[in-house]
Design a protein around this motif. Structure first.
Motif, mmCIF file in Angstrom:
data_model
loop_
_atom_site.group_PDB
_atom_site.id
_atom_site.type_symbol
_atom_site.label_atom_id
_atom_site.label_comp_id
_atom_site.label_asym_id
_atom_site.label_seq_id
_atom_site.Cartn_x
_atom_site.Cartn_y
_atom_site.Cartn_z
ATOM 1 N N LYS A 515 -83.797 56.169 16.955
ATOM 2 C CA LYS A 515 -82.391 56.738 16.659
ATOM 3 C C LYS A 515 -81.236 55.978 17.319
ATOM 4 C CE LYS A 515 -80.048 61.169 17.324
ATOM 5 N NZ LYS A 515 -80.246 62.778 17.599
ATOM 6 N N PRO A 516 -81.625 55.307 18.442
ATOM 7 C CA PRO A 516 -80.615 54.133 18.898
ATOM 8 C C PRO A 516 -80.018 53.119 17.918
ATOM 9 C CG PRO A 516 -82.230 54.257 20.561
ATOM 10 C CD PRO A 516 -82.737 54.877 19.519
ATOM 11 N N LEU A 517 -80.874 52.819 17.061
ATOM 12 C CA LEU A 517 -80.437 51.898 15.885
ATOM 13 C C LEU A 517 -79.188 52.339 14.888
ATOM 14 C CD1 LEU A 517 -84.280 50.731 14.611
ATOM 15 C CD2 LEU A 517 -82.711 49.616 16.040
ATOM 16 N N TRP A 518 -79.332 53.588 15.051
ATOM 17 C CA TRP A 518 -78.354 54.402 14.390
ATOM 18 C C TRP A 518 -77.041 54.733 15.118
ATOM 19 C CZ3 TRP A 518 -76.284 59.469 13.857
ATOM 20 C CH2 TRP A 518 -75.578 60.086 12.667
ATOM 21 N N GLU A 519 -77.544 55.279 16.330
ATOM 22 C CA GLU A 519 -76.321 55.729 17.118
ATOM 23 C C GLU A 519 -75.426 54.619 17.492
ATOM 24 O OE1 GLU A 519 -78.522 57.535 20.362
ATOM 25 O OE2 GLU A 519 -78.498 59.662 19.357
ATOM 26 N N ARG A 520 -75.805 53.407 17.591
ATOM 27 C CA ARG A 520 -74.889 52.204 18.138
ATOM 28 C C ARG A 520 -73.640 52.008 17.105
ATOM 29 N NH1 ARG A 520 -78.887 47.135 17.428
ATOM 30 N NH2 ARG A 520 -80.179 48.841 18.462
ATOM 31 N N TYR A 521 -73.631 52.548 15.949
ATOM 32 C CA TYR A 521 -72.730 52.302 15.133
ATOM 33 C C TYR A 521 -71.906 53.688 14.930
ATOM 34 C CZ TYR A 521 -75.272 48.095 13.856
ATOM 35 O OH TYR A 521 -75.756 46.827 14.013
ATOM 36 N N ILE A 522 -71.877 54.568 16.009
ATOM 37 C CA ILE A 522 -70.693 55.486 15.975
ATOM 38 C C ILE A 522 -69.838 55.267 17.013
ATOM 39 C CG2 ILE A 522 -70.832 58.099 16.483
ATOM 40 C CD1 ILE A 522 -73.623 58.425 15.237
ATOM 41 N N ASN A 523 -68.700 55.695 16.675
ATOM 42 C CA ASN A 523 -67.637 55.530 17.915
ATOM 43 C C ASN A 523 -67.551 56.936 18.538
ATOM 44 O OD1 ASN A 523 -65.360 55.163 19.458
ATOM 45 N ND2 ASN A 523 -63.994 55.406 17.690
ATOM 46 N N GLN A 524 -68.399 56.948 19.830
ATOM 47 C CA GLN A 524 -68.563 58.072 20.549
ATOM 48 C C GLN A 524 -67.452 58.612 21.256
ATOM 49 O OE1 GLN A 524 -72.555 58.344 22.613
ATOM 50 N NE2 GLN A 524 -73.167 56.667 21.061
ATOM 51 N N SER A 525 -66.425 57.735 21.296
ATOM 52 C CA SER A 525 -65.256 57.957 21.940
ATOM 53 C C SER A 525 -64.080 58.714 20.766
ATOM 54 C CB SER A 525 -64.283 56.606 22.642
ATOM 55 O OG SER A 525 -64.095 55.965 21.602
ATOM 56 N N HIS A 526 -64.597 58.661 19.832
ATOM 57 C CA HIS A 526 -63.642 59.559 18.867
ATOM 58 C C HIS A 526 -63.527 61.205 19.406
ATOM 59 C CE1 HIS A 526 -61.907 61.335 15.048
ATOM 60 N NE2 HIS A 526 -61.717 60.039 14.710
ATOM 61 N N PRO A 527 -62.282 61.489 19.509
ATOM 62 C CA PRO A 527 -62.113 62.901 19.824
ATOM 63 C C PRO A 527 -62.842 63.911 19.013
ATOM 64 C CG PRO A 527 -60.089 61.854 18.821
ATOM 65 C CD PRO A 527 -61.005 60.740 19.132
ATOM 66 N N TYR A 528 -62.739 63.714 17.780
ATOM 67 C CA TYR A 528 -63.441 64.748 17.065
ATOM 68 C C TYR A 528 -64.846 64.732 17.228
ATOM 69 C CZ TYR A 528 -59.434 65.567 14.056
ATOM 70 O OH TYR A 528 -58.184 65.692 13.516
ATOM 71 N N LEU A 529 -65.480 63.578 17.424
ATOM 72 C CA LEU A 529 -66.736 63.663 17.670
ATOM 73 C C LEU A 529 -67.358 63.926 19.172
ATOM 74 C CD1 LEU A 529 -67.849 60.013 16.305
ATOM 75 C CD2 LEU A 529 -68.204 62.437 15.134
ATOM 76 N N GLN A 530 -66.323 63.823 20.102
ATOM 77 C CA GLN A 530 -66.582 64.490 21.278
ATOM 78 C C GLN A 530 -66.530 65.932 21.279
ATOM 79 O OE1 GLN A 530 -63.878 62.354 24.015
ATOM 80 N NE2 GLN A 530 -65.209 60.797 24.340
ATOM 81 N N ASP A 531 -65.559 66.465 20.470
ATOM 82 C CA ASP A 531 -65.286 67.941 20.493
ATOM 83 C C ASP A 531 -66.276 68.606 19.913
ATOM 84 O OD1 ASP A 531 -62.719 67.593 21.643
ATOM 85 O OD2 ASP A 531 -61.770 67.695 19.938
ATOM 86 N N CYS A 532 -66.929 67.965 18.946
ATOM 87 C CA CYS A 532 -68.135 68.523 18.120
ATOM 88 C C CYS A 532 -69.509 68.192 18.764
ATOM 89 C CB CYS A 532 -67.982 68.039 16.570
ATOM 90 S SG CYS A 532 -66.528 68.578 15.778
ATOM 91 N N VAL A 533 -69.520 67.425 19.691
ATOM 92 C CA VAL A 533 -70.820 67.229 20.645
ATOM 93 C C VAL A 533 -71.687 66.767 19.396
ATOM 94 C CG1 VAL A 533 -72.311 67.929 22.335
ATOM 95 C CG2 VAL A 533 -70.243 69.030 21.885
ATOM 96 N N THR A 534 -71.241 65.667 18.689
ATOM 97 C CA THR A 534 -72.195 65.301 17.615
ATOM 98 C C THR A 534 -73.439 64.339 18.063
ATOM 99 O OG1 THR A 534 -70.384 64.752 16.181
ATOM 100 C CG2 THR A 534 -72.210 63.610 15.696
ATOM 101 N N ILE A 535 -73.335 63.757 19.211
ATOM 102 C CA ILE A 535 -74.265 63.025 19.710
ATOM 103 C C ILE A 535 -75.109 63.783 20.753
ATOM 104 C CG2 ILE A 535 -75.192 60.671 20.963
ATOM 105 C CD1 ILE A 535 -74.022 60.830 18.113
#
Length: 535
Positions: A515-535
């Protein structure tokens, strides 16, 4: 004195044989049957009764008694008790099967006495004596004879155990099917976090007129048809997965501004896909998003797959409540109804001005610069792909019905299969070979589902037969969505890793190692991703 060695060897031989069968019996019901059969077929008793035989055993005091050694010793009372206790346990099961609960209770009581005596011997550090063992051995022997006298014969026991094994196998098979169905449902479902992201992005697309105007401006960019650039196409309804593909490709490219990504999605996700790629920067690369519902030419009169997927029987097969449990659950996956999956056979129609493209699935991660793919010599072939027949089962016979004469008369069942997910397509050679027409032919031949049963790969194997150039295996490594044991060195050397299988990296059931191979290419600081708790 001359008889003692022979007698001793006979005792050892019999005890060792008996103990081996007992160990086999502890592993399975089938082993238990073997254990009982062996016991009943051996000689009924040693020539001498227990009490007389025991005259040759001396009561010895051990300073440091090893109970394990005692149980393994052919001449110890601990061994005799353990053997009888194992046999008694077998007859407890058999007597319960014959509803003789009183006998089962008596046997269980004596078994507990055996266990207690063995525990005491281990605690005090001294071997079990004749006086301690004799009453239990005699009473257990009497109960075992009683069980045998009750006609608990081997044939009946075997039949009973067979019926139990069959019932357990049926329950295990039912549990396996149920587990597979649940796993398939989990793989098909859209996680709440991704749904949340889609909703937020769609709201942006509808509210912000500036995004729609920017999309109109970019729609006519000359870069979209410039064959001096490197063109990639992705057909997906998953915003975050598509973003990872694009982000990983530009992050590992030597010249990301020379990359052009052509994305096609459906009407439901079109606004979200546009909002995401218009609002985020991907190192200056060019990104186009199209809606499959705007492809007026992609209709039932032109594409056989559209006509077939609109058929009532297809919808009943995938969505009907009355489903045949004998059909493997993955064969009913509605993703095979999604027209987006079949667009890969219409790339020249979608991009008529392009000469060469690299097709990428939305469940891949790019780890190296892919631009060298565009300079590979395909030797006149249409499709450049990594072969998957290092394992024998990835050959044509695995995917196609060779009992059908249409297939068996035209193809070799041992032909090597190849992977969809990272493919180089020469669109000039494609048009020359009229590949789309070949695809239409095979799709029409399979209207009744008798040539293959699912997916786009079997259709691809037929369509690109004789038109596929094998690529180095390091370009495309598969299996990260189901295989737990892929060599790390192979993953590290791969240009593209593919999460094919049900364990997608955006799902909770993903394989944690990859899974880290995939997660490293996500901008986890993006407000929408933080709001939606994608990770």
């Amino acid at each position: 004195m001359r008889r003692r060695p022979a007698e001793y060897r006979r005792v050892v031989r019999r005890r060792l044989s008996f103990w081996i069968w007992a160990l086999l019996g502890s592993f399975s019901i089938a082993g238990l049957i073997l254990f009982v059969v062996h016991h009943n077929q051996r000689e009924d008793r040693l020539e001498q009764p227990v009490v007389e035989r025991n005259a040759r055993y001396e009561r010895l005091a051990y300073k440091d008694l090893n109970i394990t050694e005692q149980i393994l010793s052919a001449t110890s009372f601990s061994r005799q008790l353990a053997e009888q206790m194992t046999l008694a346990k077998a007859y407890v099961i058999i007597s319960k099967e014959h509803n003789n609960l009183h006998l089962a209770w008596e046997l269980s009581t004596k078994i507990r006495s055996c266990q207690l005596l063995l525990s005491k011997a281990a605690m005090r550090g001294e071997p079990i004596t004749l006086e301690e063992a004799e009453p239990i051995i005699k009473s257990l022997a009497s109960l075992i004879f009683k069980a045998q006298d009750a006609h608990y014969d081997i044939a009946t026991t075997i039949m009973t155990m067979k019926s139990h094994i069959q019932a357990l196998e049926e329950r295990a098979n039912a549990a396996t099917v149920q587990s597979t169905v649940f796993g398939q449902l989990a793989a098909e479902a859209l996680p709440k976090s991704l749904h949340c992201l889609n909703v937020k992005l769609t709201a942006d697309w509808l509210k912000k007129q500036s995004l729609q105007e920017l999309a109109d401006d970019r729609r006519n960019s000359p870069r979209l048809v410039d064959n001096n650039l490197y063109h990639f196409c992705i057909f997906s309804d998953n915003v975050l997965a598509t973003s990872v593909v694009v982000n990983s490709a530009v992050s590992n490219a030597d010249h990301p501004k020379q990359l052009v990504f052509h994305i096609v999605t459906n009407g439901v996700n079109y606004g979200a896909m546009q909002a995401w790629f218009l609002s985020n920067d991907f190192k200056g690369s060019t990104i186009e998003v199209q809606n499959i519902e705007e492809f007026s030419w992609f209709n039932a009169s032109y594409a056989p797959i559209v006509k077939q997927l609109l058929d009532a029987n297809s919808w009943r097969y995938y969505f009907g409540g009355d489903q045949d449990l004998k059909v493997e659950p993955k064969l009913r996956n509605p993703k095979y109804l999604y027209l987006l999956n079949h667009l890969r056979f219409y790339i020249p129609e979608i991009y008529p001005h392009l000469e060469k493209v690299v097709f990428l699935d939305d469940d891949v991660v790019v780890q190296k610069d892919l631009t060298p793919l565009f300079s590979l010599d395909l030797h006149g072939n249409v499709n450049g792909a990594v072969e998957t027949c290092l394992e024998a089962f990835h050959r044509y016979y695995k995917y196609l019905n060779f009992s059908n004469e249409i297939i068996s008369s035209k193809f070799d069942p041992q032909t090597c299969g190849w992977a969809f997910g990272m493919n180089v397509f020469d669109l000039i050679a494609w048009k020359k070979a009229n590949v789309t027409a070949r695809y239409h032919y095979w799709q029409e031949q399979n209207a009744d589902g008798t040539l293959w049963r699912l997916g786009t790969l079997p259709a691809g194997l037929l369509t690109f037969y004789g038109l596929t150039e094998p690529l180095d295996r390091r370009w495309h490594v598969l299996g990260l969505g189901y295989d737990l044991n892929i060599d790390n060195r192979l993953i590290e050397s791969a240009a593209v890793v593919h999460f094919n299988g049900n364990m997608k990296p955006w799902l909770k059931l993903a394989i944690g190692r990859y899974k880290p191979l995939w997660e490293r290419y996500i901008n986890q600081s993006h407000p929408y991703l933080q709001d939606c708790v994608t990770i």
